[in-house]
Motif scaffolding. Structure first.
Motif, mmCIF file in Angstrom:
data_model
loop_
_atom_site.group_PDB
_atom_site.id
_atom_site.type_symbol
_atom_site.label_atom_id
_atom_site.label_comp_id
_atom_site.label_asym_id
_atom_site.label_seq_id
_atom_site.Cartn_x
_atom_site.Cartn_y
_atom_site.Cartn_z
ATOM 1 N N VAL A 118 0.826 -1.205 0.000
ATOM 2 C CA VAL A 118 0.000 0.000 0.000
ATOM 3 C C VAL A 118 0.864 1.260 0.000
ATOM 4 O O VAL A 118 2.026 1.244 0.405
ATOM 5 C CB VAL A 118 -0.933 0.048 1.232
ATOM 6 C CG1 VAL A 118 -1.911 -1.108 1.233
ATOM 7 C CG2 VAL A 118 -0.126 0.061 2.526
ATOM 8 N N ASN A 120 -0.872 5.277 0.685
ATOM 9 C CA ASN A 120 -2.013 6.204 0.669
ATOM 10 C C ASN A 120 -3.266 5.536 0.104
ATOM 11 O O ASN A 120 -3.874 5.990 -0.864
ATOM 12 C CB ASN A 120 -1.671 7.460 -0.137
ATOM 13 C CG ASN A 120 -0.617 8.317 0.534
ATOM 14 O OD1 ASN A 120 -0.487 8.313 1.765
ATOM 15 N ND2 ASN A 120 0.141 9.054 -0.250
ATOM 16 N N GLU A 121 -3.660 4.454 0.747
ATOM 17 C CA GLU A 121 -4.831 3.677 0.319
ATOM 18 C C GLU A 121 -5.953 3.733 1.358
ATOM 19 O O GLU A 121 -6.743 2.791 1.470
ATOM 20 C CB GLU A 121 -4.443 2.219 0.075
ATOM 21 C CG GLU A 121 -3.456 2.015 -1.044
ATOM 22 C CD GLU A 121 -4.085 2.147 -2.420
ATOM 23 O OE1 GLU A 121 -5.321 2.375 -2.483
ATOM 24 O OE2 GLU A 121 -3.362 2.032 -3.413
ATOM 25 N N ALA A 122 -6.055 4.831 2.102
ATOM 26 C CA ALA A 122 -7.071 4.916 3.158
ATOM 27 C C ALA A 122 -8.476 4.789 2.605
ATOM 28 O O ALA A 122 -9.392 4.327 3.299
ATOM 29 C CB ALA A 122 -6.920 6.236 3.915
ATOM 30 N N ILE A 125 -8.401 0.554 1.748
ATOM 31 C CA ILE A 125 -7.830 -0.538 2.541
ATOM 32 C C ILE A 125 -8.783 -1.054 3.604
ATOM 33 O O ILE A 125 -8.758 -2.241 3.947
ATOM 34 C CB ILE A 125 -6.491 -0.087 3.184
ATOM 35 C CG1 ILE A 125 -5.735 -1.288 3.735
ATOM 36 C CG2 ILE A 125 -6.736 0.973 4.255
ATOM 37 C CD1 ILE A 125 -5.343 -2.294 2.698
ATOM 38 N N ASP A 143 3.981 -0.925 3.678
ATOM 39 C CA ASP A 143 3.624 0.458 3.382
ATOM 40 C C ASP A 143 4.872 1.220 2.937
ATOM 41 O O ASP A 143 5.892 1.205 3.618
ATOM 42 C CB ASP A 143 3.010 1.119 4.617
ATOM 43 C CG ASP A 143 2.493 2.504 4.326
ATOM 44 O OD1 ASP A 143 3.317 3.440 4.261
ATOM 45 O OD2 ASP A 143 1.270 2.664 4.156
ATOM 46 N N SER A 146 2.913 5.986 3.381
ATOM 47 C CA SER A 146 1.559 6.580 3.432
ATOM 48 C C SER A 146 1.524 7.756 4.394
ATOM 49 O O SER A 146 2.169 7.756 5.451
ATOM 50 C CB SER A 146 0.534 5.536 3.873
ATOM 51 O OG SER A 146 0.387 4.529 2.898
ATOM 52 N N THR A 150 -3.344 5.382 6.411
ATOM 53 C CA THR A 150 -3.480 3.994 5.982
ATOM 54 C C THR A 150 -2.957 3.030 7.041
ATOM 55 O O THR A 150 -3.592 1.999 7.337
ATOM 56 C CB THR A 150 -2.724 3.771 4.661
ATOM 57 O OG1 THR A 150 -3.353 4.544 3.624
ATOM 58 C CG2 THR A 150 -2.737 2.308 4.256
ATOM 59 N N CYS A 154 -4.883 -0.140 9.024
ATOM 60 C CA CYS A 154 -4.405 -1.525 8.960
ATOM 61 C C CYS A 154 -4.231 -2.113 10.356
ATOM 62 O O CYS A 154 -4.581 -3.274 10.598
ATOM 63 C CB CYS A 154 -3.084 -1.582 8.194
ATOM 64 S SG CYS A 154 -3.204 -1.156 6.445
ATOM 65 N N ALA A 190 -5.155 -3.355 -2.542
ATOM 66 C CA ALA A 190 -6.038 -2.604 -1.655
ATOM 67 C C ALA A 190 -7.410 -2.366 -2.270
ATOM 68 O O ALA A 190 -8.392 -2.180 -1.539
ATOM 69 C CB ALA A 190 -5.398 -1.267 -1.280
#
Length: 373
Positions: A118, A120-122, A125, A143, A146, A150, A154, A190
């Motif tokens: 990942v 910046n997959e908020a 995710i 990561d 991020s 994110t 997790c 993600a």
């Protein structure tokens, strides 16, 4: 999304049932509303409705309640009796779900480790991890910097978060594989979700010892449109495998799972849900980044770029997606997808041409440096 349990206490006058046409076989009669909305390629549109097994809905949300208060009371009572249940688990971990326990060397032979890379997959995710939380044994997230929270999301799901740099898709996924400790690996992106039907098939498959790797059909959404053709359906990807039976390629982009020579390969039937692009801004961003990775990778392998190649390969990419792979059956979004595929190919060869020019200029400058001294 709610499942409706038809019981004798609910008047049939309040229900409308849409059944498949006569002569059509239905593999699963009791299908969730979520599956009806996002079928795995078997459903077809008939008269404006999605026909997928038996899809039941009510004319009124509260089964006849005429006021909002009565509707709320009815929904509450039905939940208490277990007649209304969410089609998918909650996006947040609940106390009824077990946290993934740390793995040890004596892990059970069917233990599953989920790996995700990942940055910046908020926005994605949480739903991804919610779809596997509670039934896998370990979640490992790599990561690469991020800044949008994110990592905190997790950790809500008990994931092991490893902070690292970005070497490319293939090397990064291999790092995640090396960090996982379960005998079985489920590799996810993600923007992917595991449906309850796929979950059950995965759990049964790892116990059956029928194969070492499994190909999974993927159902993809492109800017709000479920793509049925265009080379995206069926889109088989290898995502479930024994950790000692496969590894990831070193490709910077479009990485592959490379199976051991004696590995047995199986195929699952339930689809992995894939939200590939949310909007056109994301499409343009990935065209830019993926074409850069592709050009860098191509230059390292000795490929040549050029304007003519960019035009020809770009045009062929459009023809293949729109005509040969029947993208025209996906309507206007099929056309847009074909255009975006062509653009990605076009810019990859243009960037490769630019890299060659820059490398040639740098080489000439190095050759001229000793003469100037």
């Amino acid at each position: 999304m709610l499942k409706v349990d038809l019981s004798p206490k609910i008047s049939s006058k309040k229900m409308r049932v849409i059944c498949p046409p006569p002569g059509k076989q239905v593999r699963h009669c009791k299908r969730s509303a979520q599956e009806a909305m996002y079928p795995s390629g078997r459903a077809r549109r008939r008269g404006g409705f999605v026909v997928a097994g038996v899809f039941v809905y009510t004319q009124r949300f509260g089964f006849g309640a005429r006021t909002r208060a009565q509707q709320a009371s009815m929904r509450s009572a039905l939940r208490t009796r277990g007649r209304l249940q969410p089609a998918f688990p909650s996006s947040s971990p609940s106390s009824s779900h077990r946290e993934p326990a740390p793995m040890n060397d004596s892990a059970k032979p069917d233990a599953i480790s989920v790996i995700v890379i990942v940055k910046n997959e908020a926005h994605d995710i949480r739903d991804c991890l919610a779809s596997v939380h509670g039934w896998v044994d370990e979640i490992v997230v790599l990561d690469s910097g991020s800044t949008d929270g994110t990592q905190a999301i997790c950790r809500e799901f008990g994931a092991t978060v490893v902070e690292t740099d970005w070497p490319g898709f293939g090397p990064q996924k291999q790092r995640a594989l090396d960090a996982a400790r379960g005998p079985w690996i489920l590799s996810l992106d993600a923007d992917e979700r595991v449906s309850p039907q796929l979950r059950d098939e995965i759990l049964a498959s790892v116990k059956s010892n029928g194969a070492d790797l499994f190909r999974v059909p993927r159902q993809s959404n492109y800017c709000g449109k479920w793509i049925r053709h265009s080379g995206w359906s069926p889109d088989y990807v290898t995502r479930l495998f024994r950790r000692d039976a496969a590894r990831f390629s070193n490709d910077l982009v479009h990485e592959r799972v490379i199976a051991a020579p004696d590995a047995r390969v199986g195929t699952l039937t339930q689809a992995l849900i894939h939200y590939s692009f949310r909007d056109f801004s994301e499409v343009l961003g990935k065209i830019d980044s993926y074409s850069t990775y592709g050009a860098t990778q191509g230059a390292a392998r000795g490929k040549r770029g050029g304007l003519r190649k960019a035009l020809l390969h770009g045009f062929w990419s459009f023809v293949r997606s729109w005509i040969i792979q029947r993208g025209f059956l996906d309507g206007k979004m099929g056309f847009v997808l074909a255009i975006s595929n062509a653009e990605g190919t076009y810019y990859r060869y243009l960037k490769l041409m630019l890299l060659e020019t820059q490398q040639s200029a740098a080489a000439k400058a190095r050759d001229a440096a000793p003469e100037s001294r």
